[in-house]
Design a protein around this motif. Sequence first.
Motif, PDB file in Angstrom:
ATOM      1  N   LEU A   1       0.828  -1.203   0.000  1.00 53.31           N
ATOM      2  CA  LEU A   1       0.000   0.000   0.000  1.00 53.31           C
ATOM      3  C   LEU A   1       0.865   1.256   0.000  1.00 53.31           C
ATOM      4  O   LEU A   1       0.611   2.209  -0.755  1.00 53.31           O
ATOM      5  CB  LEU A   1      -0.927  -0.010   1.211  1.00 53.31           C
ATOM      6  CG  LEU A   1      -1.852   1.203   1.359  1.00 53.31           C
ATOM      7  CD1 LEU A   1      -2.784   1.311   0.158  1.00 53.31           C
ATOM      8  CD2 LEU A   1      -2.639   1.105   2.652  1.00 53.31           C
ATOM      9  N   GLU A   2       1.899   1.256   0.837  1.00 53.75           N
ATOM     10  CA  GLU A   2       2.781   2.422   0.906  1.00 53.75           C
ATOM     11  C   GLU A   2       3.474   2.664  -0.431  1.00 53.75           C
ATOM     12  O   GLU A   2       3.665   3.818  -0.853  1.00 53.75           O
ATOM     13  CB  GLU A   2       3.810   2.212   2.022  1.00 53.75           C
ATOM     14  CG  GLU A   2       3.191   2.268   3.424  1.00 53.75           C
ATOM     15  CD  GLU A   2       4.188   1.943   4.515  1.00 53.75           C
ATOM     16  OE1 GLU A   2       5.382   1.751   4.184  1.00 53.75           O
ATOM     17  OE2 GLU A   2       3.776   1.867   5.688  1.00 53.75           O
ATOM     18  N   ALA A   3       3.818   1.562  -1.124  1.00 51.99           N
ATOM     19  CA  ALA A   3       4.465   1.701  -2.435  1.00 51.99           C
ATOM     20  C   ALA A   3       3.506   2.290  -3.467  1.00 51.99           C
ATOM     21  O   ALA A   3       3.878   3.182  -4.247  1.00 51.99           O
ATOM     22  CB  ALA A   3       4.965   0.335  -2.905  1.00 51.99           C
ATOM     23  N   TYR A   4       2.263   1.811  -3.457  1.00 49.17           N
ATOM     24  CA  TYR A   4       1.266   2.342  -4.396  1.00 49.17           C
ATOM     25  C   TYR A   4       1.008   3.828  -4.153  1.00 49.17           C
ATOM     26  O   TYR A   4       0.874   4.609  -5.082  1.00 49.17           O
ATOM     27  CB  TYR A   4      -0.053   1.575  -4.275  1.00 49.17           C
ATOM     28  CG  TYR A   4      -0.018   0.167  -4.829  1.00 49.17           C
ATOM     29  CD1 TYR A   4       0.485  -0.085  -6.108  1.00 49.17           C
ATOM     30  CD2 TYR A   4      -0.513  -0.905  -4.083  1.00 49.17           C
ATOM     31  CE1 TYR A   4       0.519  -1.385  -6.619  1.00 49.17           C
ATOM     32  CE2 TYR A   4      -0.484  -2.195  -4.583  1.00 49.17           C
ATOM     33  CZ  TYR A   4       0.027  -2.431  -5.852  1.00 49.17           C
ATOM     34  OH  TYR A   4       0.050  -3.696  -6.354  1.00 49.17           O
ATOM     35  N   LEU A   5       0.923   4.198  -2.858  1.00 47.06           N
ATOM     36  CA  LEU A   5       0.606   5.589  -2.524  1.00 47.06           C
ATOM     37  C   LEU A   5       1.725   6.556  -2.896  1.00 47.06           C
ATOM     38  O   LEU A   5       1.494   7.767  -2.983  1.00 47.06           O
ATOM     39  CB  LEU A   5       0.291   5.702  -1.027  1.00 47.06           C
ATOM     40  CG  LEU A   5      -1.002   4.988  -0.565  1.00 47.06           C
ATOM     41  CD1 LEU A   5      -1.150   5.069   0.943  1.00 47.06           C
ATOM     42  CD2 LEU A   5      -2.226   5.574  -1.256  1.00 47.06           C
ATOM     43  N   LYS A   6       2.925   6.038  -3.109  1.00 50.11           N
ATOM     44  CA  LYS A   6       4.055   6.883  -3.490  1.00 50.11           C
ATOM     45  C   LYS A   6       4.158   7.079  -4.997  1.00 50.11           C
ATOM     46  O   LYS A   6       5.010   7.847  -5.474  1.00 50.11           O
ATOM     47  CB  LYS A   6       5.360   6.260  -2.973  1.00 50.11           C
ATOM     48  CG  LYS A   6       5.510   6.328  -1.453  1.00 50.11           C
ATOM     49  CD  LYS A   6       6.792   5.638  -1.001  1.00 50.11           C
ATOM     50  CE  LYS A   6       6.923   5.664   0.520  1.00 50.11           C
ATOM     51  NZ  LYS A   6       8.139   4.929   0.980  1.00 50.11           N
ATOM     52  N   LEU A   7       3.301   6.386  -5.770  1.00 49.07           N
ATOM     53  CA  LEU A   7       3.358   6.500  -7.225  1.00 49.07           C
ATOM     54  C   LEU A   7       2.960   7.906  -7.677  1.00 49.07           C
ATOM     55  O   LEU A   7       2.155   8.566  -7.022  1.00 49.07           O
ATOM     56  CB  LEU A   7       2.409   5.477  -7.862  1.00 49.07           C
ATOM     57  CG  LEU A   7       2.834   4.012  -7.803  1.00 49.07           C
ATOM     58  CD1 LEU A   7       1.700   3.136  -8.322  1.00 49.07           C
ATOM     59  CD2 LEU A   7       4.103   3.777  -8.630  1.00 49.07           C
TER      60      LEU A   7
END
Length: 264
Positions: free
Chosen positions: A8-14
């Motif tokens: 989730l944290e990776a997706y939100l950093k896109l």
Amino acid sequence: MMFAQDALEAYLKLPHKHYNTGWVLSQVGKTYFELVDYLEADRAFSLARRVSPYSLEGMDIYSTVLYKDHETALKNFHRAVYVALEEFDNGIKSYQSALRIDSRHYKSLYGLGMVYLHQEKFEFAEHHFRLAFSVNPCSSIIMSYLGTALHALKRSNEALEMTERAISADRKNPLPMYQKANILVSLDCFENAPEVLEELKEYAPRESSIYALMGMIYKRCNMHDKAMLHFGLALDLKPSAADVATIKAAMEKLHVPDEIEDSF
């Protein structure tokens, strides 16, 4: 689940233009689903549908999110789960095949746990639910059924602890609250069980099994008027034929002491 939180944290950093695509939003919805955050999952899937209205990506999980009607959840547990269990029986080879490919496929571990629970092979059920729980420790449903298996194995204190964790994981899931009341009754903790059921009534006010269990509790406490009231309310909510028979039998034996009734 650590992997889900990391994803989730990776997706939100896109970047914005990459994040707001149907595929990414569907993955975000799946991730929130894994984290038992159904409100955010709903929002993500809804956005995904707006961006890509013809994509089927994640729609199976989105339908499950939309199905999170807590009024019917407990009803399904009592009346529809047996149909699902027949499907589990038919699909056992599929679960095993999936696990040969991915030993951490928690849905297959959960499915096998349900099969063994249905077959009253409680040690095997506990083993598979615990494996599923180790992969997805955020799932209130998995915790609930792990608690059920532990209770069936007469490990009531462990069952109660796991059920409490399930309640904390999803405060609106009625299943672990109902199970907690059942465990408290089995431990003769009648003073706490009605409080749990009163809270549960807020989420499933028309579920007959709640009123039936409250009737049983009041019967054990020799509070016959309250017991009769709750048995009557349970019958008014049109339970299944099997439940009707159980409730009516309890009403007929309302004034029979438990120790005498147990000897029948």
